[in-house]
Design a protein around this motif. Structure first.
Motif, mmCIF file in Angstrom:
data_model
loop_
_atom_site.group_PDB
_atom_site.id
_atom_site.type_symbol
_atom_site.label_atom_id
_atom_site.label_comp_id
_atom_site.label_asym_id
_atom_site.label_seq_id
_atom_site.Cartn_x
_atom_site.Cartn_y
_atom_site.Cartn_z
ATOM 1 N N GLU A 273 36.366 39.962 33.512
ATOM 2 C CA GLU A 273 37.610 40.618 33.112
ATOM 3 C C GLU A 273 37.829 41.817 34.040
ATOM 4 O OE1 GLU A 273 39.754 42.471 29.122
ATOM 5 O OE2 GLU A 273 38.021 41.140 28.937
ATOM 6 N N VAL A 274 38.980 41.853 34.701
ATOM 7 C CA VAL A 274 39.267 42.870 35.709
ATOM 8 C C VAL A 274 40.599 43.534 35.380
ATOM 9 C CG1 VAL A 274 39.613 43.330 38.159
ATOM 10 C CG2 VAL A 274 38.040 41.516 37.450
ATOM 11 N N GLU A 275 40.598 44.862 35.389
ATOM 12 C CA GLU A 275 41.841 45.621 35.213
ATOM 13 C C GLU A 275 41.987 46.573 36.397
ATOM 14 O OE1 GLU A 275 44.133 48.645 32.108
ATOM 15 O OE2 GLU A 275 42.375 47.517 31.452
ATOM 16 N N ILE A 276 43.095 46.463 37.108
ATOM 17 C CA ILE A 276 43.361 47.281 38.287
ATOM 18 C C ILE A 276 44.566 48.173 38.006
ATOM 19 C CG2 ILE A 276 43.840 47.288 40.757
ATOM 20 C CD1 ILE A 276 41.313 45.807 40.265
ATOM 21 N N ASN A 277 44.421 49.475 38.240
ATOM 22 C CA ASN A 277 45.525 50.417 38.111
ATOM 23 C C ASN A 277 45.898 50.945 39.492
ATOM 24 O OD1 ASN A 277 45.673 50.323 35.241
ATOM 25 N ND2 ASN A 277 43.896 51.679 35.123
ATOM 26 N N LEU A 278 47.078 50.575 39.959
ATOM 27 C CA LEU A 278 47.608 51.110 41.216
ATOM 28 C C LEU A 278 48.396 52.361 40.859
ATOM 29 C CD1 LEU A 278 48.716 47.657 42.625
ATOM 30 C CD2 LEU A 278 46.719 48.964 43.343
ATOM 31 N N ASN A 279 47.708 53.501 40.899
ATOM 32 C CA ASN A 279 48.231 54.723 40.288
ATOM 33 C C ASN A 279 49.189 55.516 41.163
ATOM 34 O OD1 ASN A 279 46.816 54.443 37.824
ATOM 35 N ND2 ASN A 279 44.938 55.191 38.799
ATOM 36 N N GLU A 280 49.086 55.364 42.492
ATOM 37 C CA GLU A 280 49.892 56.191 43.389
ATOM 38 C C GLU A 280 50.478 55.344 44.523
ATOM 39 O OE1 GLU A 280 47.547 59.522 44.662
ATOM 40 O OE2 GLU A 280 47.023 60.114 42.626
ATOM 41 N N SER A 281 51.438 55.917 45.220
ATOM 42 C CA SER A 281 52.166 55.203 46.264
ATOM 43 C C SER A 281 51.234 54.675 47.359
ATOM 44 C CB SER A 281 53.215 56.131 46.879
ATOM 45 O OG SER A 281 53.924 55.487 47.904
ATOM 46 N N LEU A 282 51.546 53.467 47.842
ATOM 47 C CA LEU A 282 50.827 52.786 48.928
ATOM 48 C C LEU A 282 49.422 52.340 48.529
ATOM 49 C CD1 LEU A 282 51.914 54.973 51.987
ATOM 50 C CD2 LEU A 282 52.944 52.853 51.158
ATOM 51 N N ALA A 283 49.134 52.297 47.242
ATOM 52 C CA ALA A 283 47.872 51.723 46.779
ATOM 53 C C ALA A 283 47.960 50.198 46.859
ATOM 54 C CB ALA A 283 47.580 52.168 45.350
ATOM 55 N N GLU A 284 46.828 49.564 47.215
ATOM 56 C CA GLU A 284 46.817 48.112 47.403
ATOM 57 C C GLU A 284 45.547 47.503 46.808
ATOM 58 O OE1 GLU A 284 47.041 47.372 51.567
ATOM 59 O OE2 GLU A 284 49.057 48.184 51.808
ATOM 60 N N CYS A 285 45.662 46.266 46.332
ATOM 61 C CA CYS A 285 44.467 45.530 45.906
ATOM 62 C C CYS A 285 44.627 44.057 46.239
ATOM 63 C CB CYS A 285 44.185 45.726 44.419
ATOM 64 S SG CYS A 285 45.360 44.901 43.325
ATOM 65 N N TYR A 286 43.499 43.435 46.591
ATOM 66 C CA TYR A 286 43.459 42.031 46.966
ATOM 67 C C TYR A 286 42.287 41.380 46.236
ATOM 68 C CZ TYR A 286 46.410 43.889 50.667
ATOM 69 O OH TYR A 286 47.421 44.530 51.338
ATOM 70 N N LEU A 287 42.584 40.404 45.387
ATOM 71 C CA LEU A 287 41.569 39.749 44.573
ATOM 72 C C LEU A 287 41.518 38.264 44.927
ATOM 73 C CD1 LEU A 287 42.408 41.337 41.097
ATOM 74 C CD2 LEU A 287 40.934 42.243 42.896
ATOM 75 N N TYR A 288 40.336 37.798 45.351
ATOM 76 C CA TYR A 288 40.159 36.409 45.762
ATOM 77 C C TYR A 288 39.005 35.794 44.970
ATOM 78 C CZ TYR A 288 42.728 38.360 49.737
ATOM 79 O OH TYR A 288 43.638 39.018 50.526
ATOM 80 N N TYR A 289 39.192 34.534 44.526
ATOM 81 C CA TYR A 289 38.175 33.864 43.722
ATOM 82 C C TYR A 289 38.030 32.415 44.173
ATOM 83 C CZ TYR A 289 39.066 37.766 40.520
ATOM 84 O OH TYR A 289 39.236 39.016 39.981
ATOM 85 N N THR A 290 36.791 31.943 44.285
ATOM 86 C CA THR A 290 36.525 30.514 44.438
ATOM 87 C C THR A 290 35.414 30.144 43.463
ATOM 88 O OG1 THR A 290 34.827 30.795 46.168
ATOM 89 C CG2 THR A 290 37.120 30.523 46.898
ATOM 90 N N GLN A 291 35.525 28.964 42.895
ATOM 91 C CA GLN A 291 34.470 28.495 41.995
ATOM 92 C C GLN A 291 34.349 26.978 42.080
ATOM 93 O OE1 GLN A 291 35.393 29.690 37.987
ATOM 94 N NE2 GLN A 291 37.545 29.112 38.142
#
Length: 284
Positions: free
Chosen positions: A121-139
């Motif tokens: 279980e993942v929770e990402i908060n992009l709190n400020e300008s120009l914040a970035e996240c990249y989530l990749y999964y293989t199973q």
């Protein structure tokens, strides 16, 4: 949180040339039916680091929960890669909450193979300008294996970006689940959110549940989501076999090509090659 009795605190203050490797090792010396761990990782401003988490499991029956909070400060970049493998008995629940500040970047990749029961279980908060996240999964799940992934990305400021990309191979009586939600606050204009979930089912007994969601309260955004589940492509299989490749090897090539599209997204070349080799090993 209430049951947590152990864990670690990790603070990164500079740019690290070598990765930090964290081994989660559970062996026969454990005499508890439950283990609960709480960790905290703090990435200072203008820092860069690679974290590699490897789960090493012996055949013990233990419920394990791991709660990790990560704070990524301004203009910092963190890459978090996780290998789930050879867990035939443990039930593992992992909750990860990541707060990302201005101009910071968080990249995560999870590779799962031979996993009895895992919930991420993942929770990402992009709190400020120009914040970035990249989530990749293989199973690659088979037999009676079970892996559930639940992701929520909160766009809470202008000019933020997120990307979710998941591919799963399900065989035997295995069960895969992916729930992905993109939330865009009303002040989060110029948001860019992307989500794609794909799976290939190799048997009639396996299942894959997908639930992509968008919850948008801003009007100047680019957000998309998609999901597809299918069986092995018969045209591709026929094409390879018609050129003299045995059926078993042809299937392996198709599966490897399917998963490699996600692995190629990894920005660190060392770990990209590492997970490519892992995908080749699991298909032998």
């Amino acid at each position: 949180n209430a049951l947590a009795t152990s864990g670690f605190y990790l603070e990164i203050k500079d740019n690290l040339d070598l990765p930090i490797i964290i081994y989660h090792q559970f062996n026969s010396k454990i005499d508890q039916m439950q283990l609960h761990q709480k960790n905290y990782i703090y990435i200072n401003k203008n820092s860069k680091a690679v974290l590699f988490e490897k789960f090493i499991n012996e055949n013990i029956k233990t419920f394990i929960s791991i709660n990790t909070n990560i704070d990524v400060e301004n203009n910092s970049h963190i890459k978090n890669y996780i290998l789930n493998s050879h867990n035939t008995e443990n039930c593992i629940f992992r909750f990860k909450k990541v707060n990302i500040a201005a101009s910071a970047n968080y990249e995560s990749f999870i590779f799962s193979n031979i996993t009895k029961t895992i919930r991420d279980e993942v929770e990402i908060n992009l709190n400020e300008s120009l914040a970035e996240c990249y989530l990749y999964y293989t199973q690659f799940l088979k037999n009676d294996e079970d892996h559930e992934i639940k992701v929520k990305i909160n766009h809470l400021a202008e000019n933020t970006q997120s990307n979710q990309f998941s591919k799963s191979i399900i065989d035997g009586t295995a069960k895969g689940i992916y729930q992905g939600k993109i939330f865009v606050d009303q002040i989060a204009q110029k948001t860019n959110g992307y989500q794609l979930i794909k799976s290939v089912l190799l048997s009639d007994q396996c299942t894959f549940h997908s639930k992509p969601e968008l919850e948008i309260y801003a009007d100047d955004v680019k957000c998309s989501h998609g999901s597809s589940s299918t069986s092995l492509n018969k045209d591709e299989l026929f094409y390879l076999m018609a050129r003299g490749i045995p059926e078993k090897q042809a299937k392996r090539l198709i599966v490897q090509g399917f998963l490699s599209e996600v692995i190629e997204k990894i920005s660190d070349d060392v770990f990209k090659n590492y997970f490519i080799s892992k995908s080749e090993e699991m298909l032998k």
